[in-house]
Design an enzyme around this catalytic site. Sequence first.
Site, mmCIF file in Angstrom:
data_model
loop_
_atom_site.group_PDB
_atom_site.id
_atom_site.type_symbol
_atom_site.label_atom_id
_atom_site.label_comp_id
_atom_site.label_asym_id
_atom_site.label_seq_id
_atom_site.Cartn_x
_atom_site.Cartn_y
_atom_site.Cartn_z
ATOM 1 N N THR A 45 -2.537 1.219 -4.737
ATOM 2 C CA THR A 45 -2.998 2.381 -3.985
ATOM 3 C C THR A 45 -4.318 2.885 -4.541
ATOM 4 O O THR A 45 -4.704 2.561 -5.667
ATOM 5 C CB THR A 45 -1.942 3.506 -4.035
ATOM 6 O OG1 THR A 45 -2.418 4.642 -3.316
ATOM 7 C CG2 THR A 45 -1.643 3.914 -5.464
ATOM 8 N N GLY A 46 -4.974 3.683 -3.746
ATOM 9 C CA GLY A 46 -6.217 4.307 -4.188
ATOM 10 C C GLY A 46 -6.032 5.717 -4.692
ATOM 11 O O GLY A 46 -7.004 6.387 -5.054
ATOM 12 N N ARG A 97 -2.058 14.742 -2.101
ATOM 13 C CA ARG A 97 -3.345 14.040 -2.130
ATOM 14 C C ARG A 97 -4.454 15.073 -2.310
ATOM 15 O O ARG A 97 -4.481 16.091 -1.612
ATOM 16 C CB ARG A 97 -3.557 13.251 -0.840
ATOM 17 C CG ARG A 97 -2.566 12.114 -0.666
ATOM 18 C CD ARG A 97 -2.583 11.599 0.760
ATOM 19 N NE ARG A 97 -3.895 11.164 1.183
ATOM 20 C CZ ARG A 97 -4.363 9.925 1.009
ATOM 21 N NH1 ARG A 97 -3.597 9.016 0.421
ATOM 22 N NH2 ARG A 97 -5.561 9.578 1.429
ATOM 23 N N ASP A 99 0.859 -1.181 0.000
ATOM 24 C CA ASP A 99 0.000 0.000 0.000
ATOM 25 C C ASP A 99 0.898 1.236 0.000
ATOM 26 O O ASP A 99 2.094 1.146 0.297
ATOM 27 C CB ASP A 99 -0.889 -0.022 1.243
ATOM 28 C CG ASP A 99 -1.792 1.193 1.329
ATOM 29 O OD1 ASP A 99 -2.311 1.609 0.294
ATOM 30 O OD2 ASP A 99 -1.957 1.725 2.441
#
Length: 1310
Positions: free
Chosen positions: A895-896, A815, A418
């Site tokens: 990952t998102g 992000r 992750d």
Amino acid sequence: MEQEDNVSESEFLRKGNRVSTDDDSVRIQIGAYNHNDAKSRARRKQQNRIVSTKYTLLTFLPQNLFEQFRRVANFWFLIMAIVAVVIDSPVSPLTSILPLVFVIAVTAAKQAYEDFLRYRADNMVNKSLVTVIRDGVEIEIKCEDIIHGELIKIMRDCDVPCDMVLLKTSDDGKCFVTTANLDGETNLKTLVVPRGLPPEIDITKLHTLGHIECEHNHVDLYSFNGRIELPESINRVSVIPTETDVGHHIPLMAENLMLRGSRVKNTEWAIACAIYIGQNTKLALNSKITKNKMSSSEKFINKYLAFFIILLLSMVTVSFFLKTYFDMYYEHHNVYIGQTADSYAISTYLQNYFSFLILFNFLIPISLYVTIEMHKFVSAFYLEWDPHLYDEETNQPCIVNTSDLNEELGQINILFSDKTGTLTKNIMIFKQCSINGKMYLQQGRGLQEIGRNYSLKIGECSKHVYTFFEALALCHTVQVAGIYEEDADRADEEIALLNVNADIPNIFSKSLEELNDLEVEEEIDFITERKTISRRGSVEPTSQEIRPLSEQPQPRPILGLHKRPMSLTNDAPFRNIETNGSGMSGGDILLRKLHQLEYKRTVSSNAVIQDKVDGEIHVMTHRRTKSSVPFGVLTQTSSVQQRPQFQRLSSQRTSTREYYAAPAYTSAQVLERQETMMEKKQLETFIDVLDYQASSPDEKALVEACARLGIIYLNDNNDIYTLRLRMKRKNEEEIPRSVLNDENNDIIQFKRLQVLEFTSDRKRMSVIVMDKNGQIWLYTKGAESHVLPLCSSKNSNLLVQTQSHINEFAKQGLRTLAIARRKLTKTEFINFNNDLIEANSSLTNRVELVEMCQRKIETNLELLGSTAVEDALQDNVKDTLESLRFAGIKVWVLTGDKVETALNIALSCGHISETAGKYFITDCQNELQVNGHLELLEKELLMNSSSEFALLIDGGSLAIALENCAEKFRDLAYKCRAVLCCRLSPLQKSKVVRLVKSVADKPVTAAIGDGANDVSMLQEAHVSLGIIGKEGRQAARCADYAFANFSMLKRIVLLHGHYFSQRLSLLVLYFFYKNLVLMGCMLYFQTDSMFSSQSIYDSLFLTLYNVTYTTLPILFISITEKVHSEEKLMKDPTLYKTISRNKLFGWPYFNGWMFLGFYHSIIIYYFTRSVWNENNALYANGKTMDFMCFGVFIIHNVVVLTNLKLVIEAIYKTYIFIGTIWLSIFGFIITTYIYNLFNAGYDTLYMVYTYLLSAPSFWIISLIVVVAGLLPDYTLKSMKAINIKFGRFYPGVDRRKTKIAPILSQTTYL
């Protein structure tokens, strides 16, 4: 619950228990209890009893034996023991029975003790007392006697005894709990009473609330569907007073469910209704889930066992036929037996065959599995004891949840990782934002628009900026762990902490040239005076009169701030500083006001502090602890116009040039700067005291950013969001006074109507609030890919500009989240709320129905902007990833995040090297596009086979690839050096891991993550590694190994993994080797005895050989062996390739050990036999030796040679290890000597070994045998010393020079 007329008898019995069930749901009456139904009470007794034990007194023996004999090795030796008893065994049956009984007994005793501990722990819980409410009366009962529908009262700091629906609390419908026993998360979680439940119902009337209908329980801790069916006399409470026809159903969700294993915190009491009890609670259901992971080394061990079983059967079969041949064609040798071949029957053939089977049965090492379990168990402590794997900041050592996979750490081929919280710290810091098409940077407590060289406060910016941050302060699920109460004695502290946004420009952050062009209006909250800083930097008072502090209007008592559950830190108090109030300039007034500024502290109510001032004793409580007056100000007494002489410390000015170049600031300017720095620290302290608790660090970072900028989120008590504005407004009309609840303190409140939770599928969350004017707003926050399509297209330019800014943020590795809102009418909300209640009341397809309602309301949104937060890389993450790459481990990051953000992080952390070719598969809409990309990638890989390639793919394209061309994608991605998969859901992560596990060469996979969304990926991988991070401990609890930082992975894999694999291979191969030496001599003797099935060894030796004579040294060296030093393994990651893919378990190594086993057995047997043939008069008195003496001579040399072979094989030698060697050898000598002192009748060793020990020829021959046996080992080492390579026979080919260490080295934890 009243019984219907048409209810069957069985259903009547169930309803007598106040519970009815059908295929889809469970129906429970709230507060159900019948004092008069004795039969029902008997059936209900101990329904809530938990049982974590595996056995009972009756089932222990049969069940434990059944479990142990399911192991192939144990079952094999059981069959051999039975055969040895049935037939006329050539050796005592005890040689088969005693080792088996020892192994079974040790394992059974261990499991019985563990089960007894579980039994005691269960009784402590089951017999504990809980408070229940029956017929309006509180009584105490045993926890195990709780029934369905029971009303239970839980007090503060008490554990929840079963799964219950929360009905009433002491904190206005809220209950704070911790769930560390369930998911490992230590932060407080907030549970709420179901929305719509009438709050005015008295505790004694809770049993009249009707029924609870809910789904059957399942293992998901975060999902619960149910509803309360109120009676006709009670209506659901509406969130909007004007709403009519609210109905009698109240939806129940996970936020209303108190789970067994959680603990009530910071709530005095809570009352709830029991719905899932006993073994049907979520805690019990999750406890039944076991992970079955098999180490790849076990496959090789099973192959070795299969090889030895085939070898055993071959030896038995050949010996049987040769015995039959000699019996038939050499009858003259059998005259003394009195038996001929013509008289053979089937029983005789079976007797002969099974006799050889018993004789050679000891070729299989019975103690191998027990020794391996002990080796793994002890080795696991090295991870927990390693100080390099201990994190001081969190006081967290490495956690080993299973020791069965230790050696698998040395076999990892692909690592799935992750990103957030794993490669990064998951500590979010708000950096930038895009508002109304403009980009802003956060600068301290202000915002700086891109392209400008100064920053402004929110109140000085446009209305769009305020609206944007107001949305951030409302659209979240953050909880405040602090409480607020009236405290007049803390007014000073509130002024200091809350008036932190006084508009004081940080002039020292700009150059002198910039200050010349800057004119800033300054408002100082410590006094009521407004000043203007001129271009030259002097301070000029305005026409407003400056009044002494004593004449200033005193602030009214405002909300005190207390930390929950602990008070603020207590420091020593200090006394006010007296100053002269007459004839002071403005600067002196500033100084005096700072002198008299007090900061209070929160102390225990029992604490009393006495201070003596002017001869009087003053009793002080809640008084200040220390002054916040900046250093150097207290001694300054000159006027503002005079230039102060500040002593510059060497640590502050290391250059004379810098010293003389420094501008000459006035006293007031220095004071202003120090005040600004002081206020910044005070603000951080204020935020720390608020103690925001959030499930997502992104949310916490955004709420804290709003607080720093002047919009402080205080609490959400009674579903009322309370915000406090601490800012100067450029235009008083920017924030209408009608929405302010407090004219003086700028308190804004919003009523929370609904929260649409974030899910991994929605990737957004929304809140619906109503302001003071009754206007309803929907605020939405989430991934731009799931928010921007929902926005109105009226302002398409804003959408394009915001998307451009988001892409720019992503390229910087930030992000991003998009923020939007929508104005709702009351009719729209009422319709939506009714639909949502109906959907939430459904027990089937609830998720789909709720999602449909949410999609209807989250449309035609007004885009406000986007946020960009930074998640810093973990320490040494680049070095760790590069080391793994050199070790031959491929890393896939799942990952998102967006592709741009993930790529930036991947390049920064070294996951993707700068020189690697990068191939993107993004924005694919169908199978044709994905196949086209894969074909191009295949051509690139063929044309540039020597180059490194990195593949980047997004979630949409990956979903198409997994569905239509999974194998092709798998094969091509497997050839790439690094893979980056973005925008993945948790389910997609597990699918990728499962897909890669199906590669033809069967790579060993490992997964590392830190959050609950990584659990499915962790459980799918061969080895799971959890990061104990900011997102809780659920991943750490589900993982095989857990640790604090990603950088620790390097040591765990490259060092511990290397040691574990090498040590286990040495243990396994040595066990097969020593048994081959033992049985080889037995086979050679059969050729000399015409395969008579006579044993050359006494039964004692066969019984103790594997248990005592050869076990301790190999167990010790398999725990402490070091082929390479720690420093070498950490500096040279390529050494990992020498052990990966179980190279040390390969057939070349195994064949080398087996070759030496045959060689040593040949040397021992035939050398001894030749001596016997020449002259067997070896006793000191000249007498000849008999057959029993020959067997003792053989076993003596076998024990000595196999133990000394381990000395040569070991690298990391210590005195303790050498001691275990001598202990084994002398243990054999002592036990044999004692045994030979007893005369047990015919065929015993009576005095045989005593005579051998006294014969010098015995010691000389034994020495020659040992030297001849170990000669090949010394030869190989000599050839290696002169750099002559001769095959690879042993684990760990590259051996360093052997030296006996006088003591264990400083790294004895390995």
